[in-house]
Structure formats: C-alpha cells, structure tokens
Design an enzyme around this catalytic site. Structure first.
Site, PDB file in Angstrom:
ATOM      1  CE  LYS A  31       9.743  16.015  44.693  1.00  0.00           C
ATOM      2  NZ  LYS A  31       8.467  15.937  45.299  1.00  0.00           N
ATOM      3  N   GLY A  35      18.478  16.699  36.317  1.00  0.00           N
ATOM      4  CA  GLY A  35      18.125  16.250  34.963  1.00  0.00           C
ATOM      5  C   GLY A  35      16.660  15.868  34.795  1.00  0.00           C
ATOM      6  CE  LYS A  47      14.616   7.523  23.189  1.00  0.00           C
ATOM      7  NZ  LYS A  47      13.485   8.214  23.778  1.00  0.00           N
ATOM      8  CB  VAL A 153       5.165   8.934  22.866  1.00  0.00           C
ATOM      9  CG1 VAL A 153       6.611   9.038  22.505  1.00  0.00           C
ATOM     10  CG2 VAL A 153       4.352   9.895  22.029  1.00  0.00           C
ATOM     11  CB  ILE A 154       5.408   6.194  27.322  1.00  0.00           C
ATOM     12  CG1 ILE A 154       5.928   7.598  27.599  1.00  0.00           C
ATOM     13  CG2 ILE A 154       5.949   5.195  28.339  1.00  0.00           C
ATOM     14  CD1 ILE A 154       5.703   8.110  29.009  1.00  0.00           C
ATOM     15  N   GLY A 237      -0.441   8.211  29.725  1.00  0.00           N
ATOM     16  CA  GLY A 237      -0.243   9.655  29.849  1.00  0.00           C
ATOM     17  C   GLY A 237       0.447  10.013  31.164  1.00  0.00           C
ATOM     18  NE  ARG A 238       5.795  12.106  32.549  1.00  0.00           N
ATOM     19  CZ  ARG A 238       6.531  11.361  33.390  1.00  0.00           C
ATOM     20  NH1 ARG A 238       6.665  10.063  33.190  1.00  0.00           N
ATOM     21  NH2 ARG A 238       7.131  11.903  34.429  1.00  0.00           N
ATOM     22  CG  HIS A 409      23.757  11.179  -3.911  1.00  0.00           C
ATOM     23  ND1 HIS A 409      22.537  10.569  -3.722  1.00  0.00           N
ATOM     24  CD2 HIS A 409      24.538  10.304  -4.596  1.00  0.00           C
ATOM     25  CE1 HIS A 409      22.578   9.370  -4.301  1.00  0.00           C
ATOM     26  NE2 HIS A 409      23.779   9.187  -4.828  1.00  0.00           N
TER      27      HIS A 409
HETATM   28  P1  NAD Z   1       0.286   9.712  25.401  1.00  0.00           P
HETATM   29  O1  NAD Z   1      -0.771  10.707  25.680  1.00  0.00           O
HETATM   30  O2  NAD Z   1       1.238   9.912  24.274  1.00  0.00           O
HETATM   31  O3  NAD Z   1      -0.375   8.284  25.152  1.00  0.00           O
HETATM   32  C1  NAD Z   1      -1.244   7.684  26.076  1.00  0.00           C
HETATM   33  C2  NAD Z   1      -2.095   6.706  25.296  1.00  0.00           C
HETATM   34  O4  NAD Z   1      -2.884   5.971  26.215  1.00  0.00           O
HETATM   35  C3  NAD Z   1      -3.027   7.397  24.319  1.00  0.00           C
HETATM   36  O5  NAD Z   1      -2.849   6.827  23.044  1.00  0.00           O
HETATM   37  C4  NAD Z   1      -4.397   7.132  24.910  1.00  0.00           C
HETATM   38  O6  NAD Z   1      -5.397   7.014  23.924  1.00  0.00           O
HETATM   39  C5  NAD Z   1      -4.164   5.803  25.629  1.00  0.00           C
HETATM   40  N1  NAD Z   1      -5.131   5.535  26.692  1.00  0.00           N
HETATM   41  C6  NAD Z   1      -5.712   6.436  27.536  1.00  0.00           C
HETATM   42  N2  NAD Z   1      -6.601   5.791  28.338  1.00  0.00           N
HETATM   43  C7  NAD Z   1      -6.563   4.468  27.979  1.00  0.00           C
HETATM   44  C8  NAD Z   1      -7.268   3.316  28.413  1.00  0.00           C
HETATM   45  N3  NAD Z   1      -8.201   3.395  29.371  1.00  0.00           N
HETATM   46  N4  NAD Z   1      -6.990   2.112  27.828  1.00  0.00           N
HETATM   47  C9  NAD Z   1      -6.074   2.046  26.826  1.00  0.00           C
HETATM   48  N5  NAD Z   1      -5.409   3.114  26.360  1.00  0.00           N
HETATM   49  C10 NAD Z   1      -5.634   4.318  26.939  1.00  0.00           C
HETATM   50  O7  NAD Z   1       1.047   9.509  26.796  1.00  0.00           O
HETATM   51  P2  NAD Z   1       2.359   8.692  27.131  1.00  0.00           P
HETATM   52  O8  NAD Z   1       2.752   7.784  26.022  1.00  0.00           O
HETATM   53  O9  NAD Z   1       2.105   8.087  28.480  1.00  0.00           O
HETATM   54  O10 NAD Z   1       3.422   9.842  27.264  1.00  0.00           O
HETATM   55  C11 NAD Z   1       3.244  10.892  28.224  1.00  0.00           C
HETATM   56  C12 NAD Z   1       3.829  12.186  27.725  1.00  0.00           C
HETATM   57  O11 NAD Z   1       5.229  12.095  27.610  1.00  0.00           O
HETATM   58  C13 NAD Z   1       3.285  12.564  26.356  1.00  0.00           C
HETATM   59  O12 NAD Z   1       2.952  13.920  26.346  1.00  0.00           O
HETATM   60  C14 NAD Z   1       4.428  12.280  25.426  1.00  0.00           C
HETATM   61  O13 NAD Z   1       4.443  13.123  24.295  1.00  0.00           O
HETATM   62  C15 NAD Z   1       5.650  12.490  26.328  1.00  0.00           C
HETATM   63  N6  NAD Z   1       6.750  11.646  25.853  1.00  0.00           N
HETATM   64  C16 NAD Z   1       7.386  11.976  24.700  1.00  0.00           C
HETATM   65  C17 NAD Z   1       8.383  11.155  24.204  1.00  0.00           C
HETATM   66  C18 NAD Z   1       9.055  11.521  22.918  1.00  0.00           C
HETATM   67  O14 NAD Z   1       8.883  12.631  22.445  1.00  0.00           O
HETATM   68  N7  NAD Z   1       9.804  10.619  22.298  1.00  0.00           N
HETATM   69  C19 NAD Z   1       8.704   9.976  24.849  1.00  0.00           C
HETATM   70  C20 NAD Z   1       8.028   9.665  26.000  1.00  0.00           C
HETATM   71  C21 NAD Z   1       7.045  10.495  26.496  1.00  0.00           C
END
Ligand code: NAD
Length: 422
Positions: A31, A35, A47, A153-154, A237-238, A409
C-alpha cells in the site's frame, strides 16, 4: 515455487527482485508508494535535504529524486515473475491473506511492512505543530525555532538540516549522551561540533508536556525548564507496523518490539517470515535487505555467511558519524584487552586540501588476537570510509593484515591506515 511478500520497502522489493532472479513467482502486496519509508520519508529525502541550501530548493529536488528512484524500482519490478498488488494485506489464516476482498495464498509469506514513528505519551503530543519525521519533510516554511524531542539518529539529522536552513534548533535528549548506542567518545565529539554550529543540545532532559503554543516543558535534575518553539519534531524512535496485518488470525507471535523471528527471519509459523523494521531487530534499510536475503536463502534451502553482528551504520549530520563493530565501552564490558588507535582529519592531506579538518577515526583492536573489533569515524564522508572497516571485520582481519594493504594517496580512507600505524 510462489511466495507472497507484503510491503515494497528496501526489504520487500529487493527480496521480490532477488526471488524472481531465482525463478520464483512473487506476489508483492503494497500500500502506498513503492520504496517504503527509506525512499519516501526517510533515508533518501533527508539526504536530498542535506544536499540543498534552502528548504525551497530541497522540496523541489526531493520530488525529482523520489520520482527518479520510484521509477527505477518500478522497472526492477516489471519482471514477468512479479505481480504487484496494490492494497492492504490482512491475514485470514496462516498462509492466506486478504487484500480488499481478494484472497491470496502461498506456502511461503514474507512480511516486510516496516515501521511508523513513535510518539511520546505526554500531554500535548497531538497538538498542531508537533510533527513526525514524515510531516517535517512537507513543511513549506523554515520554522524560526525548532524543538526536537530525541537526540537519536533522526533527531540529529534534522537538527543539522534545519540549523543549516536557519532555524534556531534545540534538541532534548532523555539519555545522558546523544546517540546512546554509539561510541561515547564519538557522541561527545558530535555534540561539541553541533553545538559550535549553534544547535542547543540538552541531555538528561525528560519531556513532560507540550503547550498549545508549542512551549515544551522538560525536567532536568528534578528542575522544570521550558523551550519556546514554532514547530516540534518528535523523534523518539519508531515502532513496528503491525496493526493492519491481523497477525492473530495466523497465530503469528509478536511482542512490544515487533514480530518475533529466529536467525532465519522465520516466525513461529513455519513458512512465514518477517524482515526489516517490522521484526524490530535493527531498524536500518540495509539490514532489511539482507534479512530478506537470509529469508530467501532459507526458503531455497541454502546456507549463507551474512554476519548480522557486523552492521555499519551512519548518521548524516554535518559532519557525518559512522560506526561498525564494537564500541570501546562494549569491548571493556566484555573484559577484552583492547587498544584504541586514532587518527585525525586535520593530519590527512585530502581533508586539509578540501577544508574538512573536523573529525577523527578510531579503531578498536584486540591486543591478544590483534583482530580489528570496531571502527568509529566522525568527519566528512564517514559513511563511505566505514565500508572498508566493515570488510575488514567480515574477514576477521588483524591489524598486521591491514597494515600491508596499500591505500591511494591522497584519500580519506588513509585515515584508517594512519590510525593503524599510530
Ligand atoms: P533512536 O532510537 O535512534 O533515537 C531516539 C532517541 O530519543 C533516543 O536517543 C532516546 O534516548 C530519545 N528519547 C526517548 N524517549 C525520550 C524522551 N521522553 N525525551 C527525550 N528523548 C527521548 O530513534 P530515531 O532517531 O527516532 O530513529 C528511529 C529508527 O530509525 C532507529 O532505529 C534508527 O537507527 C533508524 N534510522 C536510521 C538512520 C540512519 O541510519 N542514518 C536514519 C534515520 C533513522
């Protein structure tokens, strides 16, 4: 043989193409646009934003980039062994799903439905102006003040993007360091670097509520603080995308993290697999793709050597951060006798010539076996350089093996060699 794959993100569509190459007939049910999150609301749009100087330019370029890549996937899926069905799949029994009234059955089913952003259960989380990582990509104006909840990360990628577009950015992170799962040293360096760019980062900050006017309240050391903002990004997080699947009808086990799977990505129901974010193991696009390869290999009765303990990951901030293997803390917790070897961008010819002198590279090496256990890089093109370290870890290389490999190099991967010789 025929298989059903549910979801056409980097897990589902790559597996569909790989299966067709092996002569397997595939019904791919999806759905939304092809991608998945990666292409439509994650890796690729962010990016594109990073590569642009203004939000206006970024939005226009995003449309162009996404259309190009979606049509690339559509042409990959045009294989005559693949049938694309648009709609939402819902299990009616262990090997049958229903899509808008039509039923499809197969001995093998691969679930690859991905994940959705999680929201904090705090008062005001649903207020207008509180955005998730999908909605923020559709903003048509740069917010003057952006408060980001979550320094993962996000959160950090968007902090970097919107700070470059001119927003005053504040990041509120619950843990005592940003990027809690990364090397502590690297997370500290990244924090310093982002702070120098004007991004405010508060650690040990627990968000308690968000007012209608987007004032964010948080507790730090038992004291209450506030951040005034014009937009809030929720980046805590997700969570796995399970709701529409009706897993109970098939008896497929799941828990808080997602669908439970074994090392072959098979669920408790034989012949039913779950790959990518939906199993909650490691939410990364490239992991989804390789989990799909593992599931397909298992379906075909073939063993493989994919090492799911060696996964490179990168954060696309400015500069980037990337890592693979053990962190210094993990190695110490395991009681390993390690040494940390470092090199610096400021001493690398290519980095100096291109004006990207902020950063360093750290190799973690086992003193007893001489094996390279981990690599952590902070600086320009870290996401590209980390791939060499990933190869070394996969081949269980020792430092002495690596010292014999000639590097071009001037190049940034020389950072790895300088560290090895330090
Ligand atoms: P994440 O788990 O990386 O980070 C979520 C952050 O929110 C954590 O540092 C956590 O401690 C914090 N947090 C949790 N509860 C909180 C609160 N009550 N108050 C303040 N901070 C709180 O999750 P994300 O950044 O949402 O990313 C989701 C997933 O997507 C991850 O698994 C990530 O690795 C993946 N992702 C990867 C990439 C990449 O590889 N470049 C890019 C985007 C997303």
């Amino acid at each position: 043989m025929r298989i059903i794959i549910i979801g056409a993100g980097p897990g589902g569509y790559e597996t569909a193409v790989a299966a067709a190459k092996r002569g397997i007939e595939v019904t791919l049910i999806n759905k939304g646009p092809l991608g998945g999150t990666c292409l439509n609301a994650g890796c690729i749009p962010t990016k594109t934003f990073i590569a642009c100087k203004s939000l206006e330019e970024a939005r226009a370029r995003k449309t162009e980039v996404l259309e190009t890549l979606r049509s690339g996937i559509a042409s990959l899926l045009s294989d005559k062994l693949i049938t694309l069905v648009e709609g939402t799949a819902r299990f009616v029994s262990d090997h049958t799903v229903d899509v808008d009234g039509v039923q499809y059955s197969a001995d093998k089913i691969i679930i690859a439905t991905g994940s959705v952003p999680a929201f904090l259960p705090v008062e005001g989380a649903g207020n207008e102006g509180v955005l998730d990582s999908t909605a923020i990509l559709d903003l048509d104006e740069v917010p003057q003040r952006l408060c980001i909840i979550g320094g993962g990360v996000i959160g950090l990628e968007f902090a970097s993007i919107f700070s470059a577009f001119g927003s005053e950015v504040t990041v509120l992170e619950y843990a005592k360091n940003i990027l809690p799962r990364f090397d502590t040293d690297l997370a500290k360096r990244l924090k310093q670097s982002l702070s120098k760019k004007g991004i405010k980062i508060e650690n040990s900050a627990r968000v308690t509520s968000i007012d209608k006017d987007l004032t964010v309240h948080y507790l730090k050391n038992e004291q209450e603080f506030t951040v005034q903002s014009d937009r809030v990004l929720m980046a805590v997080g997700r969570k796995s995308s399970l709701e529409s699947l009706n897993l109970d009808a098939a008896g497929i086990a799941y828990d808080r993290r997602g669908i439970c799977v074994d090392e072959n990505m098979q669920t408790n129901v034989p012949g039913v697999y779950a790959i990518g974010d939906v199993n909650g193991r490691m939410m990364l696009a490239h992991v989804a793709t390789f989990q799909g390869r593992r599931a397909l290999n298992h379906i075909c009765g073939q063993a493989d050597k994919i090492r799911f303990d060696i996964v490179p990951s990168a954060v696309f901030t400015d500069p980037e951060a990337a890592c693979v293997g053990m962190t210094e803390d993990e190695a110490k917790e395991k009681g390993l006798n390690i040494r940390c070897l470092k090199s610096f961008y400021r001493a690398n010819g290519k980095a100096v010539a291109s004006g990207t002198t902020d950063g360093y590279c750290k190799l973690i090496v086992d003193r007893d076996s001489d094996k390279i256990l981990g690599c952590h890089i902070f600086g320009a093109h870290a996401s590209d350089i980390i791939q060499e370290a990933t190869v070394l870890l996969n081949f269980e290389s020792t430092l002495s093996d690596f010292e014999n490999i000639i590097h071009a190099h001037p190049s940034l991967p020389e950072l790895l060699q300088t560290a090895a010789y330090s």
